[in-house]
Design an enzyme around this catalytic site. Structure first.
Site, PDB file in Angstrom:
ATOM      1  N   THR A  57     -19.877  14.653 -73.537  1.00  0.00           N
ATOM      2  CA  THR A  57     -19.848  13.286 -73.683  1.00  0.00           C
ATOM      3  C   THR A  57     -21.449  12.623 -73.803  1.00  0.00           C
ATOM      4  O   THR A  57     -22.211  13.377 -73.139  1.00  0.00           O
ATOM      5  CB  THR A  57     -19.287  12.746 -72.483  1.00  0.00           C
ATOM      6  N   THR A  59     -23.375  10.449 -72.051  1.00  0.00           N
ATOM      7  CA  THR A  59     -24.229  10.322 -70.780  1.00  0.00           C
ATOM      8  C   THR A  59     -24.432  11.731 -70.168  1.00  0.00           C
ATOM      9  O   THR A  59     -25.512  12.201 -69.683  1.00  0.00           O
ATOM     10  CB  THR A  59     -23.534   9.216 -69.827  1.00  0.00           C
ATOM     11  N   CYS A  60     -23.338  12.606 -69.983  1.00  0.00           N
ATOM     12  CA  CYS A  60     -23.272  13.641 -69.568  1.00  0.00           C
ATOM     13  C   CYS A  60     -24.263  14.785 -70.421  1.00  0.00           C
ATOM     14  O   CYS A  60     -24.932  15.464 -69.879  1.00  0.00           O
ATOM     15  CB  CYS A  60     -22.008  14.361 -69.458  1.00  0.00           C
ATOM     16  N   SER A  61     -24.297  14.838 -71.439  1.00  0.00           N
ATOM     17  CA  SER A  61     -24.955  15.576 -72.668  1.00  0.00           C
ATOM     18  C   SER A  61     -26.342  15.163 -72.807  1.00  0.00           C
ATOM     19  O   SER A  61     -27.162  15.847 -73.235  1.00  0.00           O
ATOM     20  CB  SER A  61     -24.329  15.729 -73.944  1.00  0.00           C
TER      21      SER A  61
END
Length: 166
Positions: A57, A59-61
Site C-alpha cells: 500500500t 504509505t506502507c511501501s
C-alpha cells in the site's frame, strides 16, 4: 489491552512466515508458510516490531518500510538483532513484499498477523487489519510501544522515532 513500556511481551505470540531462501528468492516463488513463535524467538533478543495496515500500500511501501530498510545499520548499532514488520496480509503476500524490497536473510522479517490476531489482542487492530504501530522488545520486555493516531501518518512508528527511543 494495549502494550506499553515496562510490560512483558506476551508469551503466546505466533505469526505466519515464509523463510527467505536463495532458491526461492524470486518474487513469484512460493515457499511453505510456517509458524513463527515470536515470544520464543525473541525472548533473548532486542527486536523492533512494527506494523502496517497492508503490504504494497502507498504509505506502507513508500513511507514506512523504506525507513527501516535504510536504517538497518543504525538499528543494529543500537543493539537491535531483529527487525520485523507485520500486516494482516497472508504469508505469501508478506514474503513477496520482502522480496520486492530486496530484503534477504533473517535480520529483517516480513511476518503475517493472520486475521490481525496479535494486533487485536493488544487493541491495535482496525476492522480486521493491523494498525500502524511500533514496539521495541528488549529480552522480553517492552521498552517502546506507540500507535499512529492520524491516518497515513508515520510519526511514532517510523524508524526515526524508534531510533530516537533506543
Amino acid at each position: 489491552m494495549s502494550l506499553k513500556a515496562g510490560d512483558s511481551f506476551p508469551s503466546d505470540v505466533v505469526f505466519k512466515y515464509i523463510p527467505w531462501t536463495e532458491e526461492s528468492g524470486e518474487i513469484t516463488a512460493c515457499g511453505i508458510p510456517i509458524n513463527f513463535n515470536a515470544s520464543k524467538e525473541w525472548a533473548d533478543k532486542k527486536v523492533v516490531l512494527f506494523s502496517v495496515p497492508g503490504a504494497f500500500t502507498p504509505t506502507c511501501s513508500v513511507n514506512h518500510v523504506p525507513g527501516y530498510i535504510q536504517n538497518i545499520q543504525q538499528l543494529k548499532s543500537k543493539g537491535v538483532q531483529t527487525i520485523a514488520v507485520i500486516a494482516s496480509n497472508d504469508p505469501y503476500v508478506m514474503s513477496a513484499w520482502g522480496k520486492a524490497n530486496k530484503v534477504t536473510g533473517d535480520e529483517f522479517l516480513f511476518l503475517s498477523d493472520p486475521d490481525a490476531k496479535f494486533s487485536e489482542s493488544i487493541g491495535w487492530a482496525n476492522a480486521g487489519r493491523t494498525g500502524r504501530y511500533a514496539i521495541v522488545i528488549d529480552h522480553g520486555k517492552v521498552t517502546y510501544a506507540e500507535i499512529e493516531t492520524k491516518k497515513g501518518a508515520v510519526e511514532v512508528s517510523g524508524a526515526d522515532a524508534v531510533l530516537a527511543h533506543l
